[in-house]
Scaffold this motif. Structure first.
Motif, PDB file in Angstrom:
ATOM      1  N   LEU B  12      -0.206 -10.370  -0.684  1.00 47.39           N
ATOM      2  CA  LEU B  12      -1.030  -9.494   0.150  1.00 47.39           C
ATOM      3  C   LEU B  12      -1.126  -8.112  -0.465  1.00 47.39           C
ATOM      4  O   LEU B  12      -2.186  -7.487  -0.489  1.00 47.39           O
ATOM      5  CB  LEU B  12      -0.421  -9.368   1.548  1.00 47.39           C
ATOM      6  N   SER B  13      -0.009  -7.647  -0.974  1.00 49.72           N
ATOM      7  CA  SER B  13       0.029  -6.305  -1.542  1.00 49.72           C
ATOM      8  C   SER B  13      -0.886  -6.202  -2.759  1.00 49.72           C
ATOM      9  O   SER B  13      -1.729  -5.311  -2.853  1.00 49.72           O
ATOM     10  CB  SER B  13       1.472  -5.965  -1.891  1.00 49.72           C
ATOM     11  N   SER B  16      -4.588  -6.629  -1.870  1.00 49.28           N
ATOM     12  CA  SER B  16      -5.268  -5.489  -1.253  1.00 49.28           C
ATOM     13  C   SER B  16      -5.745  -4.494  -2.313  1.00 49.28           C
ATOM     14  O   SER B  16      -6.775  -3.855  -2.149  1.00 49.28           O
ATOM     15  CB  SER B  16      -4.352  -4.807  -0.237  1.00 49.28           C
ATOM     16  N   ALA B  19      -8.775  -5.814  -3.786  1.00 50.42           N
ATOM     17  CA  ALA B  19      -9.893  -5.596  -2.868  1.00 50.42           C
ATOM     18  C   ALA B  19     -10.508  -4.216  -3.068  1.00 50.42           C
ATOM     19  O   ALA B  19     -11.729  -4.070  -3.032  1.00 50.42           O
ATOM     20  CB  ALA B  19      -9.437  -5.769  -1.422  1.00 50.42           C
ATOM     21  N   PHE B 147      -0.293  -1.656   0.171  1.00 48.27           N
ATOM     22  CA  PHE B 147      -0.975  -2.467   1.179  1.00 48.27           C
ATOM     23  C   PHE B 147      -1.599  -1.589   2.265  1.00 48.27           C
ATOM     24  O   PHE B 147      -2.771  -1.727   2.587  1.00 48.27           O
ATOM     25  CB  PHE B 147      -0.017  -3.479   1.811  1.00 48.27           C
ATOM     26  N   SER B 150      -4.460   0.750   0.947  1.00 48.70           N
ATOM     27  CA  SER B 150      -5.657  -0.040   0.637  1.00 48.70           C
ATOM     28  C   SER B 150      -6.339  -0.495   1.915  1.00 48.70           C
ATOM     29  O   SER B 150      -7.564  -0.381   2.048  1.00 48.70           O
ATOM     30  CB  SER B 150      -5.300  -1.268  -0.204  1.00 48.70           C
ATOM     31  N   ALA B 151      -5.548  -1.011   2.838  1.00 49.78           N
ATOM     32  CA  ALA B 151      -6.137  -1.514   4.086  1.00 49.78           C
ATOM     33  C   ALA B 151      -6.833  -0.384   4.833  1.00 49.78           C
ATOM     34  O   ALA B 151      -7.944  -0.553   5.352  1.00 49.78           O
ATOM     35  CB  ALA B 151      -5.055  -2.141   4.968  1.00 49.78           C
ATOM     36  N   VAL B 242     -13.222  -8.511   0.170  1.00 46.95           N
ATOM     37  CA  VAL B 242     -11.861  -8.309   0.689  1.00 46.95           C
ATOM     38  C   VAL B 242     -11.154  -9.656   0.836  1.00 46.95           C
ATOM     39  O   VAL B 242     -10.015  -9.836   0.370  1.00 46.95           O
ATOM     40  CB  VAL B 242     -11.898  -7.560   2.038  1.00 46.95           C
ATOM     41  N   VAL B 246      -7.823 -10.892  -1.304  1.00 47.50           N
ATOM     42  CA  VAL B 246      -6.548 -11.222  -0.677  1.00 47.50           C
ATOM     43  C   VAL B 246      -6.168 -12.664  -1.016  1.00 47.50           C
ATOM     44  O   VAL B 246      -5.027 -12.951  -1.394  1.00 47.50           O
ATOM     45  CB  VAL B 246      -6.616 -10.986   0.843  1.00 47.50           C
TER      46      VAL B 246
END
Lengths: 242, 292
Positions: B12-13, B16, B19, B147, B150-151, B242, B246
């Protein structure tokens, strides 16, 4: 209101307009008829600033128009493009709101939005739908409504009846008259010469980049050469579709 | 099970950050219909801007971050003006844009090699190395920050595109630039804004990449992954970019964790080829057409 003077435009290496001049007065519906490739769309695209003329000029209310399409919209010319080009990925409502992109007066925008929804009740029913889900006729209505939202005084219409069912074609021409009723001036480019001449006050006939005839729409409609070439009402009656 | 969770967190990290880069590819593709391969060079310079901000200028971390992202936003718009605008004005075919983009990318890389040098540089240590323990999971501090930053940036971008007037104009331009100009939108400005947005996020991604790995002139090559992610999600679609990123990040870390890290890069290209064969529009690629 609009005067086009001795316009020469090349498009894709071909000289598409060869010295076109025309006038549109306030409150008129003026139509330009002509065969495919006569230069009708080129003319509208030049007025809207997408094509640069090699020679000649376009005056709007006596002023030379800028070169940038956005500035021309700001000056008060809106353009309903051929093929509608509605933003299929946005909702009907967002399409209309984008028409008012340059305007700041929220109250006037809301009023115009009501006007457009009044003119096109179908659009109101579908305001939350993506424009891509509309039928061809509805998309044409949306393209017209979107142009009206710019609040331009002069509306350029490029083949509004193209590809529509016969019943809808009549509706589109009725709407054109209603738009004039809102105080707009209209320059209409059409292949459906019969309907266009019926709705217009004056007409120009464009052939291979030149204006070959101009006059009152009813006179043009009765001109024998025009009848033969564009209205298909020749007495021999060759190509009639039963 | 534990290892799986751990790999998911790592995936996930990294996903992101992919992304952040992938949306830059997607934004430009959506309005100009070509893949801006100079984007990798912009990311690389973002890593350098951040690095020199921290070391030479001795800026605090947040300031270095802002320097890097504003710097790359300016750089991206500059590339647009020099490499693409002349082509746009001449209505050149899209192939010319790609060639110009590759040229810009090679230029950036070599300018950096010639001026800054080809050496690998390591960011100063900003965050403590020891991970945060969460139950049996160990989460790296940098991974966590990557994470969340970025999110946050992606959420802001999507809100901007969805809710603002200019955002709507970007969406409309993506569908049809000419029709958008007919609404009175200055489409030239829309293009600049799109490059600035992509460049801004590229700077952030560049700093993160520099911190996680090292900084060197060819770091832009890593961005090939984010391009793959953008294609995977559907070029031109922001949510697609995105989701694709991910997924790619998670798949990569899972492959690295369970098979071998040798396979990590391989799988990215296998996915690319697979997507192009099975579903060329990607997960959420644009397909809607207007009716004639």
């Amino acid at each position: 209101m609009l005067s086009v003077r001795d316009l020469y435009v090349s498009y894709g290496g071909i000289r598409a307009l060869k010295g076109v001049s025309l006038e549109v007065n306030k409150g008129e519906i003026v139509t330009i008829i002509g065969a495919n490739g006569a230069g009708k769309s080129t003319l509208l695209n030049t007025i809207s600033g997408f094509l640069k003329p090699q020679k000649g000029e376009v005056l709007f209310n006596g002023l030379r128009l800028g070169r940038q399409p956005a500035k021309i919209v700001k000056a008060g010319i809106c353009h309903v493009p051929e093929g509608r080009l509605v933003f299929a990925n946005l909702t009907v409502h967002d399409n209309l709101v984008l028409g008012a992109y340059l305007r700041r007066d929220r109250k006037a925008i809301a009023e115009d939005l009501d006007k457009v929804y009044g003119l096109f009740p179908r659009l109101k029913e579908r305001m939350r739908q993506p424009a891509g889900t509309l039928s061809g006729g509805e998309q044409q209505m949306l393209a017209m409504g979107r142009a009206l939202m710019t609040n331009g005084d002069l509306v350029l219409m490029d083949e509004p009846s193209l590809g529509l069912a016969p019943l809808l074609v009549q509706t589109v021409f009725d709407i054109i008259e209603e738009i004039r009723g809102l105080g707009k001036t209209i320059l209409l480019v059409e292949q459906n010469a019969f309907k266009a001449l019926h709705v217009a006050d004056r007409a120009y006939v464009l052939e291979q980049g030149r204006i070959v005839k101009e006059g009152r729409a009813c006179d043009i409609a009765n001109d024998p050469a025009v009848r033969d070439a564009y209205l298909g009402t020749k007495s021999k009656g060759g190509g009639g579709v039963a | 099970m534990n290892q799986l969770l751990q790999q998911l967190v790592n995936g996930l990290s990294i996903g992101s950050v992919y992304a952040l880069m992938a949306v830059g590819y997607s934004l430009v593709y959506s309005i100009m219909n070509f893949s801006n391969f100079a984007h990798g060079g912009v990311i690389m310079l973002g890593a350098y801007f951040g690095f020199f901000g921290l070391t030479l200028l001795k800026l605090p971390f947040a300031a270095a971050f802002i320097l890097a992202s504003v710097g790359t936003a300016v750089l991206a718009t500059l590339i647009e003006r020099v490499a693409y605008k002349p082509l746009r004005d001449r209505k050149a075919p899209f192939l010319y844009f790609i060639i110009s983009a590759m040229g810009a990318s090679i230029l950036l890389e070599n300018v950096v090699i010639a001026t800054i040098g080809p050496t690998f540089r390591t960011y100063p240590e900003i965050f403590a190395r020891e991970p945060i323990a969460l139950g049996s999971l160990a989460i790296g501090r940098l991974d966590l920050i990557m994470f969340f930053v970025s999110a946050f940036c992606l959420a802001c971008l999507i809100l901007f595109i969805d809710k603002t007037r200019i955002g709507k104009a970007i969406q409309a331009s993506a569908y049809n630039m000419k029709a958008c100009a007919l609404m009175g939108v200055n489409t030239d400005l829309v293009v600049l804004i799109v490059f600035a947005l992509g460049g801004f996020l590229a700077g952030i991604a560049g700093v993160f990449f520099g911190m996680k790995y090292t900084v060197y002139p060819q770091i832009g090559n890593i961005t090939t992954k984010s391009f793959i992610a953008a294609v995977f999600g559907g070029l031109g679609s922001l949510p697609g970019a995105v989701i694709g990123s991910v997924l790619l990040g998670v798949i990569e870390t899972l492959v690295a964790g369970y098979l071998s890290s040798q396979f990590r890069d391989l799988i990215a290209f296998v996915i690319l080829i697979g997507v192009l064969i099975v579903r060329p529009t990607g997960i959420m690629g644009k397909t809607a057409e207007d009716k004639a």
